[in-house]
Design an enzyme around this catalytic site. Sequence first.
Site, PDB file in Angstrom:
ATOM      1  N   CYS A  97       0.829  -1.207   0.000  1.00 31.41           N
ATOM      2  CA  CYS A  97       0.000   0.000   0.000  1.00 31.41           C
ATOM      3  C   CYS A  97       0.862   1.254   0.000  1.00 31.41           C
ATOM      4  CB  CYS A  97      -0.924   0.002   1.220  1.00 31.41           C
ATOM      5  SG  CYS A  97      -2.016   1.440   1.303  1.00 31.41           S
TER       6      CYS A  97
ATOM      7  N   CYS B 115      -0.128   5.557   7.381  1.00 34.77           N
ATOM      8  CA  CYS B 115      -1.483   5.238   7.797  1.00 34.77           C
ATOM      9  C   CYS B 115      -1.473   4.346   9.032  1.00 34.77           C
ATOM     10  CB  CYS B 115      -2.236   4.555   6.656  1.00 34.77           C
ATOM     11  SG  CYS B 115      -3.912   4.052   7.084  1.00 34.77           S
TER      12      CYS B 115
ATOM     13  N   CYS C 183      -2.397   0.023   9.417  1.00 35.08           N
ATOM     14  CA  CYS C 183      -1.465  -1.119   9.365  1.00 35.08           C
ATOM     15  C   CYS C 183      -0.140  -0.714   9.988  1.00 35.08           C
ATOM     16  CB  CYS C 183      -1.221  -1.561   7.923  1.00 35.08           C
ATOM     17  SG  CYS C 183      -2.680  -2.150   7.027  1.00 35.08           S
TER      18      CYS C 183
ATOM     19  N   CYS D  96      -6.754   0.890  -0.213  1.00 32.28           N
ATOM     20  CA  CYS D  96      -6.739   0.202   1.074  1.00 32.28           C
ATOM     21  C   CYS D  96      -6.722  -1.293   0.820  1.00 32.28           C
ATOM     22  CB  CYS D  96      -7.954   0.582   1.918  1.00 32.28           C
ATOM     23  SG  CYS D  96      -7.908  -0.160   3.580  1.00 32.28           S
TER      24      CYS D  96
ATOM     25  N   GLN E   4     -17.488  -8.882  14.712  1.00 30.44           N
ATOM     26  CA  GLN E   4     -16.148  -9.404  14.470  1.00 30.44           C
ATOM     27  C   GLN E   4     -15.626  -8.850  13.142  1.00 30.44           C
ATOM     28  OE1 GLN E   4     -14.231 -10.998  16.518  1.00 30.44           O
ATOM     29  NE2 GLN E   4     -15.720 -11.470  18.108  1.00 30.44           N
TER      30      GLN E   4
ATOM     31  N   PHE F 108     -20.666 -11.234  28.242  1.00 28.05           N
ATOM     32  CA  PHE F 108     -20.339 -10.185  27.275  1.00 28.05           C
ATOM     33  C   PHE F 108     -20.772 -10.661  25.888  1.00 28.05           C
ATOM     34  CE2 PHE F 108     -17.325  -9.976  30.787  1.00 28.05           C
ATOM     35  CZ  PHE F 108     -17.438  -8.653  31.195  1.00 28.05           C
TER      36      PHE F 108
ATOM     37  N   GLU G 276     -25.107  -9.267  28.850  1.00 25.71           N
ATOM     38  CA  GLU G 276     -24.484  -8.158  28.117  1.00 25.71           C
ATOM     39  C   GLU G 276     -24.951  -6.836  28.710  1.00 25.71           C
ATOM     40  OE1 GLU G 276     -22.693  -5.524  26.006  1.00 25.71           O
ATOM     41  OE2 GLU G 276     -22.226  -7.614  25.530  1.00 25.71           O
TER      42      GLU G 276
ATOM     43  N   ASP H 105     -16.207 -13.219  26.592  1.00 22.55           N
ATOM     44  CA  ASP H 105     -15.593 -12.435  25.515  1.00 22.55           C
ATOM     45  C   ASP H 105     -15.630 -10.961  25.900  1.00 22.55           C
ATOM     46  OD1 ASP H 105     -14.610 -11.445  23.143  1.00 22.55           O
ATOM     47  OD2 ASP H 105     -16.467 -11.754  22.004  1.00 22.55           O
TER      48      ASP H 105
ATOM     49  N   CYS I 103      -9.567  -9.895  22.731  1.00 22.75           N
ATOM     50  CA  CYS I 103      -8.957  -9.042  21.713  1.00 22.75           C
ATOM     51  C   CYS I 103      -7.726  -8.333  22.267  1.00 22.75           C
ATOM     52  CB  CYS I 103      -9.970  -8.032  21.184  1.00 22.75           C
ATOM     53  SG  CYS I 103     -10.657  -6.945  22.454  1.00 22.75           S
TER      54      CYS I 103
END
Length: 402
Positions: free
Chosen positions: A51, A57, A60, A134, A238, A265, A283, A329, A355
Site C-alpha cells: 500500500c 497510515c 497497518c 486500502c 467481528q 459479554f 451483556e 468475551d 482481543c
Amino acid sequence: MPDTLSPIVRIAARGDGVTEDGRHVPLAAPGDLLSESGVLTRGPHHRDPPCRHFPSCGGCQLQQLDDESYSAFVHDRVAGVIAGQGLSAPVRAPILSPPRSRRRATLHAERRGRQVLLGFTEGSSHRLIDLAECHVLLPELFAMLAPLRGLLAAVLTERGRVDVHLARVDQGVDVLIGGKLADGLPAVEGITRFAERHGLARLSVDDGFGAEARWEPEPVTITLGGVAVPFPAGSFLQATADGEAALVAAVREGVGDARLIADLFAGLGTFALALPGKIYAGEAAREPILALKAAAARAGRPVFAEHRDLFRRPLTAAELDRFDAIVIDPPRAGAREQAQQLANAKTSRIVYVSCNPSSFARDAKLLCEGGYRLDWVQPVGQFTWSTHVELAAAFSRPDSLR
C-alpha cells in the site's frame, strides 16, 4: 573497521523489530541486519509493502513482513504474554484473515477548504490519511469512500470532523456518520438521495443524541449462527467473516458437549447463537442484548438474554456453578472482576475469547490460581498487518478439583 551487524530476531508488541541486544528498530523484519551506525539491511522476510500509504497510515503497522514472519508475530505475541504470567499451554498455529476482508471499520473525515479527507489517522497522531487505496477493507466498503467524500463535502460543517462507521451487513453496506452535519432541508434531502442512489442498506447520523436512521428501506440485520439478528447502528461485529468463523469453531470445540452454557459479554450473540443446548447470554449494552433476545425468540432458539453490567455485577461463583460451560468475551480491558468469580467456580469448562493478549494473560493467571488448567490457545489475526491480535483459549477444571 566495518560496522558490526546485529540481526533482527523478533517483532515487539508495538511492531518494532528487536535485535538480540534489545535495540528497537521501526519498520524492520526478522532476519534484517542492523549496523552499529543504524543502517538497516533487508533480510529474506522483509517485503515491499503493498500500500502506498504505509507506514504513515495507522490502519497497518506490519506490511513490511512476509506471511511467515507475520504469522510468527501473531503466535509469539500470544505465547509471550502467557509465559510472562508464568503459564504454559500449547499455542496453536494462528488463523489469519486475508487482505481486503475487513467488514467493519471506523474512519474519520474532515474538511480542508473545499476538499474532504476521509481515512484512518496516522499512528499516534490525529492527522488524517486520505485513503486512495486500502488493502484491508472489503472492496465494497472501500468503494464507498469516494462517494462519501462527495456527500460530506455538501453536509460537513466548515470546521467539522466526523467519524464514519462502515459495516457489511446482510442487506449491503451500513453507514453511520458520527458528528455534527449541516442543518436544513437541503442537507437532509441530500443524505436521503445519496443513500438511495448508492443502494445503501442504511445511512444513520449520530449528532450526539444517538444514531438516527435517515435511510433504511428494510430492517438491517447481521446473520449470526444462522439467525438474522437486528443490527443497531455502530454495533460491535467481528472484523472479518473468516475470523468470526475461526473464533466460533474454537468456542464450540472448547465447550464440547455442554448442554447448559453461559455466554458472558454476549453482544449480538456471535457465540450464543452458534452453540448447542440452552444458553444464558449476559451483556451490558442495551440495544445489542435486546436485538439478540428478539432474534432468538423469532428463531425459537433456547437463549435467555439478560441486560446486565458484568463489570459492576459479575455472575457470582454460585451462579456460575449452574452451568456446564462458560464462554467469556470481554472488551480490551479484560474482565478482572468476572475472572475472580470464575476462579472460584466449579464449572468444568471455560472458553475465554480476547482481543487483548495482555489482559487475557492477567485473567488467565487468576483462573489457573483458582485451580483451572489452560489447555490450549488459538491465536486469530483478523486485523491483517496490524499489531492487534485476538485469541480463544480453553480452560478445564481437573476432576479432582470439581
